[in-house]
Design a protein around this motif. Sequence first.
Motif, PDB file in Angstrom:
ATOM      1  N   LYS A  34       0.858  -1.194   0.000  1.00  0.00           N
ATOM      2  CA  LYS A  34       0.000   0.000   0.000  1.00  0.00           C
ATOM      3  C   LYS A  34       0.890   1.239   0.000  1.00  0.00           C
ATOM      4  O   LYS A  34       1.335   1.691  -1.024  1.00  0.00           O
ATOM      5  CB  LYS A  34      -0.940  -0.017   1.204  1.00  0.00           C
ATOM      6  CG  LYS A  34      -1.978  -1.144   1.149  1.00  0.00           C
ATOM      7  CD  LYS A  34      -2.893  -1.129   2.374  1.00  0.00           C
ATOM      8  CE  LYS A  34      -3.893  -2.284   2.298  1.00  0.00           C
ATOM      9  NZ  LYS A  34      -4.749  -2.332   3.513  1.00  0.00           N
ATOM     10  N   ASN A  35       1.153   1.763   1.189  1.00  0.00           N
ATOM     11  CA  ASN A  35       1.961   2.961   1.315  1.00  0.00           C
ATOM     12  C   ASN A  35       3.405   2.614   1.652  1.00  0.00           C
ATOM     13  O   ASN A  35       3.704   1.509   2.109  1.00  0.00           O
ATOM     14  CB  ASN A  35       1.380   3.871   2.416  1.00  0.00           C
ATOM     15  CG  ASN A  35      -0.043   4.275   2.130  1.00  0.00           C
ATOM     16  OD1 ASN A  35      -0.385   4.644   1.000  1.00  0.00           O
ATOM     17  ND2 ASN A  35      -0.900   4.210   3.137  1.00  0.00           N
ATOM     18  N   ILE A  36       4.289   3.575   1.456  1.00  0.00           N
ATOM     19  CA  ILE A  36       5.689   3.343   1.792  1.00  0.00           C
ATOM     20  C   ILE A  36       5.839   3.211   3.308  1.00  0.00           C
ATOM     21  O   ILE A  36       5.054   3.758   4.088  1.00  0.00           O
ATOM     22  CB  ILE A  36       6.600   4.470   1.254  1.00  0.00           C
ATOM     23  CG1 ILE A  36       6.260   5.814   1.912  1.00  0.00           C
ATOM     24  CG2 ILE A  36       6.506   4.557  -0.251  1.00  0.00           C
ATOM     25  CD1 ILE A  36       7.246   6.916   1.565  1.00  0.00           C
ATOM     26  N   ALA A  37       6.843   2.471   3.722  1.00  0.00           N
ATOM     27  CA  ALA A  37       7.132   2.264   5.149  1.00  0.00           C
ATOM     28  C   ALA A  37       5.916   1.749   5.902  1.00  0.00           C
ATOM     29  O   ALA A  37       5.656   2.132   7.035  1.00  0.00           O
ATOM     30  CB  ALA A  37       7.652   3.558   5.778  1.00  0.00           C
ATOM     31  N   ASP A  38       5.177   0.867   5.255  1.00  0.00           N
ATOM     32  CA  ASP A  38       3.961   0.318   5.843  1.00  0.00           C
ATOM     33  C   ASP A  38       4.164  -1.177   6.081  1.00  0.00           C
ATOM     34  O   ASP A  38       5.165  -1.766   5.673  1.00  0.00           O
ATOM     35  CB  ASP A  38       2.773   0.545   4.904  1.00  0.00           C
ATOM     36  CG  ASP A  38       1.458   0.684   5.656  1.00  0.00           C
ATOM     37  OD1 ASP A  38       1.440   0.372   6.862  1.00  0.00           O
ATOM     38  OD2 ASP A  38       0.466   1.103   5.029  1.00  0.00           O
ATOM     39  N   LYS A  39       3.201  -1.804   6.704  1.00  0.00           N
ATOM     40  CA  LYS A  39       3.251  -3.243   6.911  1.00  0.00           C
ATOM     41  C   LYS A  39       3.202  -3.977   5.576  1.00  0.00           C
ATOM     42  O   LYS A  39       2.604  -3.492   4.611  1.00  0.00           O
ATOM     43  CB  LYS A  39       2.089  -3.694   7.795  1.00  0.00           C
ATOM     44  CG  LYS A  39       2.129  -3.153   9.217  1.00  0.00           C
ATOM     45  CD  LYS A  39       0.932  -3.650  10.010  1.00  0.00           C
ATOM     46  CE  LYS A  39       0.960  -3.112  11.439  1.00  0.00           C
ATOM     47  NZ  LYS A  39      -0.205  -3.569  12.235  1.00  0.00           N
ATOM     48  N   PHE A  40       3.820  -5.147   5.522  1.00  0.00           N
ATOM     49  CA  PHE A  40       3.712  -6.019   4.355  1.00  0.00           C
ATOM     50  C   PHE A  40       3.576  -7.447   4.861  1.00  0.00           C
ATOM     51  O   PHE A  40       4.043  -7.785   5.951  1.00  0.00           O
ATOM     52  CB  PHE A  40       4.904  -5.855   3.405  1.00  0.00           C
ATOM     53  CG  PHE A  40       6.219  -6.286   3.988  1.00  0.00           C
ATOM     54  CD1 PHE A  40       6.738  -7.546   3.708  1.00  0.00           C
ATOM     55  CD2 PHE A  40       6.948  -5.440   4.823  1.00  0.00           C
ATOM     56  CE1 PHE A  40       7.951  -7.949   4.254  1.00  0.00           C
ATOM     57  CE2 PHE A  40       8.163  -5.833   5.370  1.00  0.00           C
ATOM     58  CZ  PHE A  40       8.666  -7.083   5.083  1.00  0.00           C
ATOM     59  N   ASP A  41       2.928  -8.276   4.074  1.00  0.00           N
ATOM     60  CA  ASP A  41       2.592  -9.640   4.510  1.00  0.00           C
ATOM     61  C   ASP A  41       3.724 -10.606   4.163  1.00  0.00           C
ATOM     62  O   ASP A  41       3.755 -11.185   3.083  1.00  0.00           O
ATOM     63  CB  ASP A  41       1.288 -10.091   3.846  1.00  0.00           C
ATOM     64  CG  ASP A  41       0.909 -11.514   4.233  1.00  0.00           C
ATOM     65  OD1 ASP A  41       1.447 -12.031   5.233  1.00  0.00           O
ATOM     66  OD2 ASP A  41       0.082 -12.111   3.525  1.00  0.00           O
ATOM     67  N   PHE A  42       4.658 -10.773   5.093  1.00  0.00           N
ATOM     68  CA  PHE A  42       5.720 -11.757   4.884  1.00  0.00           C
ATOM     69  C   PHE A  42       5.308 -13.143   5.364  1.00  0.00           C
ATOM     70  O   PHE A  42       5.829 -14.149   4.904  1.00  0.00           O
ATOM     71  CB  PHE A  42       7.012 -11.331   5.580  1.00  0.00           C
ATOM     72  CG  PHE A  42       6.868 -11.019   7.042  1.00  0.00           C
ATOM     73  CD1 PHE A  42       6.805 -12.019   7.993  1.00  0.00           C
ATOM     74  CD2 PHE A  42       6.799  -9.703   7.473  1.00  0.00           C
ATOM     75  CE1 PHE A  42       6.669 -11.734   9.337  1.00  0.00           C
ATOM     76  CE2 PHE A  42       6.677  -9.397   8.819  1.00  0.00           C
ATOM     77  CZ  PHE A  42       6.608 -10.417   9.760  1.00  0.00           C
ATOM     78  N   GLU A  43       4.338 -13.210   6.269  1.00  0.00           N
ATOM     79  CA  GLU A  43       3.963 -14.496   6.849  1.00  0.00           C
ATOM     80  C   GLU A  43       3.439 -15.464   5.794  1.00  0.00           C
ATOM     81  O   GLU A  43       3.832 -16.644   5.762  1.00  0.00           O
ATOM     82  CB  GLU A  43       2.901 -14.304   7.937  1.00  0.00           C
ATOM     83  CG  GLU A  43       2.458 -15.613   8.576  1.00  0.00           C
ATOM     84  CD  GLU A  43       1.437 -15.438   9.688  1.00  0.00           C
ATOM     85  OE1 GLU A  43       1.014 -16.466  10.258  1.00  0.00           O
ATOM     86  OE2 GLU A  43       1.064 -14.287   9.991  1.00  0.00           O
ATOM     87  N   SER A  44       2.566 -14.989   4.904  1.00  0.00           N
ATOM     88  CA  SER A  44       1.950 -15.881   3.911  1.00  0.00           C
ATOM     89  C   SER A  44       2.985 -16.501   2.994  1.00  0.00           C
ATOM     90  O   SER A  44       2.948 -17.708   2.702  1.00  0.00           O
ATOM     91  CB  SER A  44       0.904 -15.118   3.090  1.00  0.00           C
ATOM     92  OG  SER A  44      -0.142 -14.658   3.902  1.00  0.00           O
TER      93      SER A  44
END
Length: 276
Positions: A34-44
């Motif tokens: 989404k936005n910079i410096a935001d959460k990202f889904d590494f778990e999946s």
Amino acid sequence: MKIYPKTSLQDMSEEMNEINRNSEGMELQFFHEKNIADKFDFESLIRQRKEEFPNLKEIIVHPPLSDYNIELLVLKDRELIASQLHKLVELSKELNIKICINYHTYWTKEQYKASGLADTIKEYLKIIENTEVIMLIENLFMLLDEKEECSVIEICKYIDHPNLRACIDTTHMHCKANILKKDFNTMLHEELNKEDCEKYVKQIHFAAALNNDGYVEKKTHGRKHENYESLKEELAWLEEFGMKDKIYVTEVSEEDYFARTDQIEEIKMLQKAIKE
């Protein structure tokens, strides 16, 4: 030397998957969701790759390539990194794998000390100490205040915690020498020493900067070595400074990320060099 391929969410060719099946580790590259410096889904993706390749004993998480440096994350949301580390510890225990997360950093050791970022990193490290999770910080080449030192090694040395280690990117080393118009070997001997590299470096991002560039023309950054001889020259200085027996991630940019033919060729050249 351990050779780990670099992958992402994209599908890969059967030849690349065969390499993955025979490797005990890999690095996963992520991008902004989404936005910079935001959460990202590494778990999946960690779960997916571990299921696809049960041989995996170690996974390196590489957050989005730009606008995800550790300084920006701490300024934006102090809890973001803490939450990532807590989740990685959970995944490491559940899946019985080692996990590293590799953050870019633009600051020098003195800036870490003056700003309090060093103390913040020490607090983060309490989350992962005595676990199989490691924080990596990677050398860049845009550090205006970095003089004759390698800041990520100096930061690791200053904090001196076993769960904080450096990732040395060979392309970035060449970029820095090219920007400063320094002889590459002279710069290496100014910035590195074998004892510190042996102790504080865990991982190498291995690729080439072509045409004495790597920072102006995008297609010269992080490419396959042009030939076996140039790859051997790269390995020679890494070995000189005590970085032969590290994790080597073939961080190769290329045109086709399904086939990944350049990364495959780079891996084959590295495997040949190991046997010699």
